[in-house]
Enzyme design. Structure first.
Site, short mmCIF file in Angstrom:
data_model
loop_
_atom_site.label_atom_id
_atom_site.label_comp_id
_atom_site.label_asym_id
_atom_site.label_seq_id
_atom_site.Cartn_x
_atom_site.Cartn_y
_atom_site.Cartn_z
N ASP A 1 5.36 -3.49 1.92
CA ASP A 1 5.90 -4.11 0.72
C ASP A 1 6.44 -3.03 -0.22
O ASP A 1 6.74 -3.31 -1.38
CB ASP A 1 4.85 -5.00 0.03
N ARG B 1 -5.00 0.94 -4.66
CA ARG B 1 -5.08 -0.46 -5.10
C ARG B 1 -5.61 -1.36 -3.97
O ARG B 1 -6.44 -2.23 -4.19
CB ARG B 1 -3.70 -0.95 -5.57
N VAL C 1 0.58 -1.70 2.34
CA VAL C 1 0.50 -2.88 1.45
C VAL C 1 -0.11 -2.39 0.14
O VAL C 1 -1.22 -1.86 0.15
CB VAL C 1 -0.41 -3.98 2.06
N HIS C 2 0.61 -2.52 -0.95
CA HIS C 2 -0.01 -2.10 -2.22
C HIS C 2 0.42 -2.94 -3.41
O HIS C 2 -0.19 -2.85 -4.47
CB HIS C 2 0.31 -0.62 -2.51
N ARG C 3 1.47 -3.75 -3.27
CA ARG C 3 1.99 -4.45 -4.46
C ARG C 3 0.99 -5.46 -4.99
O ARG C 3 0.28 -6.12 -4.22
CB ARG C 3 3.29 -5.17 -4.13
#
Ligand code: UD1
Length: 360
Positions: free
Chosen positions: A281, A240, A207-209
């Site tokens: 994502d 992030r 998950v990074h968006r």
């Protein structure tokens, strides 16, 4: 064409671009092209950058700009200013940019301002979600480019619909080149990097968006759903995600979550091959899961890679509500298809760069 051999200047900066660079650099070397690689420094942690150059046998960048992090405007602007003298001094036959990051857009603007021919690899992808920074980057870059190198027939259709047909060539997807090659090279799970035990069932999650990480309520809900899964959740933590969890006071060690440092490309391919499922994502992971025939659940409202949805290989779950049911679903019992090509796209990229130079 200037000089005896084709001169290409590649601009990369973020992790997925190093993966795409690898097969292109090799194909350019095979064609005796003069290839200069410029690294903007958008990603700078060793695990996000250096490791990819060594694992994928890519030569060190010729130029390192060390721009680092910042707001979108500050980061993109700093890259633009730093790229201009580099591009100007090399005067390549092509400036080649990759994907949809701020590094892509900065290099595209720098090239066109200097009237240097610009080629965009992975052109024509669209999420039609104008809130994504990546969507602005890819649309603006496609319209600036002299040559749109499209990975799929849908990407070609998207470019045609925007009036860019005459600049478009379908070349296939270079990520399929590198993914298939790595699949055939890796032997098994990296137990040290992943902390997994032999035979342990797990899902691989990333998950990074910005859309998933920047809102504390949303990120908290996603982590809670993942932590409740009935098997190990291997979670390589993007910087992030790490930063936002620290900022919002969210725990990465709850329930089934097994946070680890970002994985190398060989380790991620091996993990994906052996995982019960992938939840992500990331655009790259969705596609790699499809190529490696592992079911994927995508935590977004749309995908730029809709071919992955065929036969249920990929399922969108934007609210992360259905992961419990989706995570352990069985592999679709269908033969492999090749919407991204069979692993020869980089050769097509070089052929298109050579041909379009002659045509100009
Ligand atoms: C960028 C791309 C995204 C791509 C992703 C892959 C844009 C707009 N987004 O997102 O399309 O999928 O890369 O990873 O270009 N940081 C570190 N170390 C690093 C790199 C980043 O600590 O090596 C931290 C910084 O605090 C930074 C944050 O991570 O603020 C996010 O990095 P950034 O380059 O802004 O975008 P990504 O989220 O990585």
């Amino acid at each position: 064409m200037s000089g005896a051999s084709l001169q290409v200047l590649s601009v990369v900066g973020a992790r997925p671009q190093f993966v795409k660079l690898a097969p292109v650099a090799r194909a350019l070397a095979g064609a005796a092209a003069n290839h200069i690689v410029v690294h903007t420094g958008q990603h700078y942690d060793a695990a996000m950058s250096d490791a990819f150059f060594s694992d994928l046998d890519i030569a060190r960048p010729d130029v390192q700009l060390n721009i680092g992090s910042g707001t979108h405007g500050a980061q993109t602007g700093a890259m633009l200013g730093a790229l201009e003298p580099v591009l100007s001094s090399h005067q390549p036959d092509w400036v080649l940019v990759y994907g949809d990051t701020n590094s892509t857009l900065a290099a595209a603007v720098a090239a066109v301002k200097l009237h240097l021919p610009l080629a965009h690899l992975e052109a024509g992808l669209r999420s039609h979600n104008r809130r994504m920074p990546e969507e602005h980057n890819r649309v603006l870059t496609d319209h600036a480019a002299d040559l749109c190198l499209a990975p799929t027939s849908l990407a070609v259709t998207n470019l045609e619909a925007e009036g860019l047909a005459s600049r478009t060539v379908q070349v296939g997807d270079v990520m399929a080149d590198v993914c298939f090659e790595m699949r055939d090279r890796v032997t098994g799970i990296d137990f040290v990097a992943t902390g997994l035990h032999a035979g342990e069932p797990f899902v691989l999650v990333t998950v990074h968006r910005a859309e998933n990480t920047d809102d504390p309520d949303r990120l908290g809900r996603i982590l809670k759903s993942l932590a409740a899964l009935d098997r190990a959740v291997l979670l390589p933590v993007h910087p992030r995600l790490r930063d936002r969890c620290a900022q919002f006071g969210l725990s990465l060690t709850q329930g089934s979550l097994r946070p680890v440092e970002p994985l190398s490309y060989p380790a991620v391919v091996a993990a994906m091959t052996h995982a019960d499922g992938v939840i992500t994502d990331s655009g790259g992971l969705q596609k790699e899961a499809f190529l490696l025939r592992t079911p994927c659940t995508t935590l977004r409202t749309e995908t730029e890679w809709p071919e992955t949805l065929d036969d249920g290989w990929n399922v969108l779950d934007p609210e992360c509500e259905n992961v419990a049911a989706l995570a352990g679903r069985t592999r679709p019992d269908v033969p492999q298809t090749y919407p991204y090509g069979r692993g020869q796209a980089a050769q097509e990229v070089v052929a298109a760069l050579e041909q379009r130079m002659v045509d100009r």
